[in-house]
Design an enzyme around this catalytic site. Structure first.
Site, PDB file in Angstrom:
ATOM      1  N   ARG A 230       0.813  -1.207   0.000  1.00 22.75           N
ATOM      2  CA  ARG A 230       0.000   0.000   0.000  1.00 22.75           C
ATOM      3  C   ARG A 230       0.851   1.263   0.000  1.00 22.75           C
ATOM      4  O   ARG A 230       0.471   2.288  -0.566  1.00 22.75           O
ATOM      5  CB  ARG A 230      -0.949   0.026   1.202  1.00 22.75           C
ATOM      6  CG  ARG A 230      -1.970   1.171   1.112  1.00 22.75           C
ATOM      7  CD  ARG A 230      -2.765   1.394   2.382  1.00 22.75           C
ATOM      8  NE  ARG A 230      -3.290   0.150   2.912  1.00 22.75           N
ATOM      9  CZ  ARG A 230      -3.015  -0.296   4.141  1.00 22.75           C
ATOM     10  NH1 ARG A 230      -2.211   0.390   4.939  1.00 22.75           N
ATOM     11  NH2 ARG A 230      -3.528  -1.423   4.571  1.00 22.75           N
TER      12      ARG A 230
ATOM     13  N   LYS B 186      -1.566  13.048 -17.142  1.00 23.28           N
ATOM     14  CA  LYS B 186      -1.473  13.940 -18.293  1.00 23.28           C
ATOM     15  C   LYS B 186      -0.119  13.794 -18.989  1.00 23.28           C
ATOM     16  O   LYS B 186       0.191  12.738 -19.506  1.00 23.28           O
ATOM     17  CB  LYS B 186      -1.744  15.376 -17.827  1.00 23.28           C
ATOM     18  CG  LYS B 186      -2.984  15.540 -16.948  1.00 23.28           C
ATOM     19  CD  LYS B 186      -4.251  15.016 -17.595  1.00 23.28           C
ATOM     20  CE  LYS B 186      -5.534  15.459 -16.881  1.00 23.28           C
ATOM     21  NZ  LYS B 186      -5.669  14.971 -15.506  1.00 23.28           N
TER      22      LYS B 186
ATOM     23  N   ASP C  85       0.824  23.240  -8.416  1.00 19.24           N
ATOM     24  CA  ASP C  85       0.442  22.207  -9.381  1.00 19.24           C
ATOM     25  C   ASP C  85       1.146  22.518 -10.697  1.00 19.24           C
ATOM     26  O   ASP C  85       0.878  23.537 -11.335  1.00 19.24           O
ATOM     27  CB  ASP C  85      -1.074  22.213  -9.569  1.00 19.24           C
ATOM     28  CG  ASP C  85      -1.569  21.019 -10.378  1.00 19.24           C
ATOM     29  OD1 ASP C  85      -0.851  20.620 -11.325  1.00 19.24           O
ATOM     30  OD2 ASP C  85      -2.667  20.511 -10.098  1.00 19.24           O
TER      31      ASP C  85
ATOM     32  N   TYR D   4      -8.206  23.839 -11.355  1.00 14.12           N
ATOM     33  CA  TYR D   4      -8.966  22.722 -11.913  1.00 14.12           C
ATOM     34  C   TYR D   4     -10.221  22.523 -11.067  1.00 14.12           C
ATOM     35  O   TYR D   4     -10.183  22.615  -9.839  1.00 14.12           O
ATOM     36  CB  TYR D   4      -8.077  21.485 -11.910  1.00 14.12           C
ATOM     37  CG  TYR D   4      -8.780  20.169 -12.138  1.00 14.12           C
ATOM     38  CD1 TYR D   4      -9.574  19.970 -13.264  1.00 14.12           C
ATOM     39  CD2 TYR D   4      -8.647  19.131 -11.227  1.00 14.12           C
ATOM     40  CE1 TYR D   4     -10.224  18.763 -13.466  1.00 14.12           C
ATOM     41  CE2 TYR D   4      -9.280  17.920 -11.425  1.00 14.12           C
ATOM     42  CZ  TYR D   4     -10.074  17.738 -12.549  1.00 14.12           C
ATOM     43  OH  TYR D   4     -10.708  16.546 -12.746  1.00 14.12           O
TER      44      TYR D   4
END
Length: 417
Positions: free
Chosen positions: A65, A215, A190, A118
């Protein structure tokens, strides 16, 4: 698997580091490409060995994890490309942001965000965090006075995008970082649109950098992932808290492998995206159907001088406001043949979307208007197709908007030819 910090600093070239850093084929029986470790847990040699790992007294793997060897190579490479000490790869860009926020913030803390983000990031800050007692202040980060007003409230963290989604607003990373640090805040940027090929926010004073790796980093439209990079002490906290039990947003080993593949061609792809986008921005600027073009590379555009200081190129995204608002935007999109109507970006394909009805639908109409996201705003992610073909498709769609401007029939009633 080799020490994932090995080779750091040996090479200066970005592509060279993206291809080679952190992996020695000799450590994996000569395999040229880092293996995909499809395992959920790891064996300990002794009980004492396992206890030392759990206490953090030695490096190693415990459970999938939080860390996987394939993931570790990816994290070493993206951190190096961004000029950071360490990195963490997770299941999505939103996971990268949320795991960071849940780790670093507590009830009563204040966060200051730029007003153009965003849509889902904006929703996380303004609708998600506020449910748990975290205060959020929205400011215009291109206005020093408005930023100073917000920073006077003593936030724990500030967050912004540059270039911003969807209208490519450019924010001065160094100036904002200096103001934020003086107010005692961490700075998170970002960098999805620019990538470390064109911009490295840590070099300009930012503390943390996040990406939707879905992206440009992945680049092929076949994965969803996110990354956050920064000082090792902070990244270790995010891995141990934000990833391990607050979100559990684990990146799959195969996704990490695909991202490693994407990084190998990142510089080449971004250069091609950027060159084609600059040509399309010039085409849009000269067309009568277009009211305004937003592209940092256009001389005279807002933020152009700042972009030239902090970016080595201007990226593959272009946005424009069509004369005619919503109907013009829909007509343009429905006339496209080569370009694809889709909400992602950074893929090999040219992708076009309408923010008011898609990525920024979480904003109210008033918020969109206040933040410069008009009903006729179109965002284009310019792909890797041959430029003449992209130009031809966009031009014929623009011409259709001009020829039918003022028509009574709504483009919503039309069927794509």
């Amino acid at each position: 698997m080799t020490d994932h910090t090995s080779n750091r600093g040996r090479w200066s070239g970005l592509s060279t580091r993206a291809i080679h850093l952190g992996y020695d084929p000799a450590s994996e029986q000569g395999a040229l490409t880092p293996p995909v470790f499809m395992t959920s847990t790891y064996a300990f040699e002794t009980a004492e060995d396992g206890a030392a790992l759990f206490r953090g007294e030695k490096e190693g793997y415990i459970y999938g994890r939080t860390k996987n060897p394939t993931q570790s190579v990816l994290e070493a490479r993206i951190a190096d490309l961004e000029g950071a000490e360490a990195g963490l790869a997770v299941a999505s860009g939103m996971a990268a942001i949320s795991a960071t926020l849940w780790t670093l913030l507590s009830a009563g803390d204040l966060v200051v965000i730029d007003h153009t983000l965003y849509g889902n990031s904006y929703a996380l800050f303004t609708r998600g965090l506020t449910r748990f007692g975290i205060r959020v202040e929205v400011a215009d980060f291109t206005d020093p006075d408005d930023l100073a007003r917000a920073l006077a409230l003593r936030p724990a963290l500030v967050h912004f995008e540059t270039p911003a989604n969807p209208n490519l607003r450019v924010i001065d990373i160094a100036a904002v970082s200096a103001q934020a640090h003086a107010a005692g805040a961490l700075v998170m940027v970002d960098n999805t649109f620019a990538t470390p090929v064109l911009q490295r926010p840590i070099e300009h004073g930012a503390d943390l950098v996040v990406h939707s790796a879905t992206k440009f980093l992945g680049g092929h439209g076949d994965l969803i992932a996110g990354v956050v990079v920064g000082a090792k002490a902070i990244i270790d906290r995010i891995r141990g808290h934000g990833l391990r039990y607050l979100t559990g947003a684990t990146i799959a080993p195969l996704t990490a492998f695909l991202l490693l593949r994407g990084l190998k061609t990142l510089e080449l792809r971004v250069e091609r995206h950027s060159a084609s986008a600059a040509a399309i921005a010039a085409l849009l600027a000269d067309h009568p159907a277009v009211r305004r073009v937003d592209y940092p590379g256009l001389p005279g555009s807002p933020g152009h001088d700042i972009a030239r200081r902090q970016m080595s190129g201007f990226g593959g995204l272009v946005s424009c406001e069509l004369d005619g608002g919503l109907e013009a935007g829909i007509r343009f999109m429905n006339r496209l043949v080569l370009a694809t109507r889709a909400v992602s970006l950074g893929d090999a394909e040219t992708l076009v979307q309408h923010p008011a009805s898609m990525t920024h639908a979480t904003y109210s109409a008033e918020e969109r208007a206040r933040h410069g996201i008009g009903d006729g705003l179109i965002r284009l992610s310019i792909g890797l197709e041959n430029l003449p073909d992209i130009r031809e498709d966009i031009l014929q769609a623009l011409d259709a908007v001009t020829q039918t401007r003022g028509a009574v029939k709504s483009p919503l009633q039309e069927v794509r030819p």
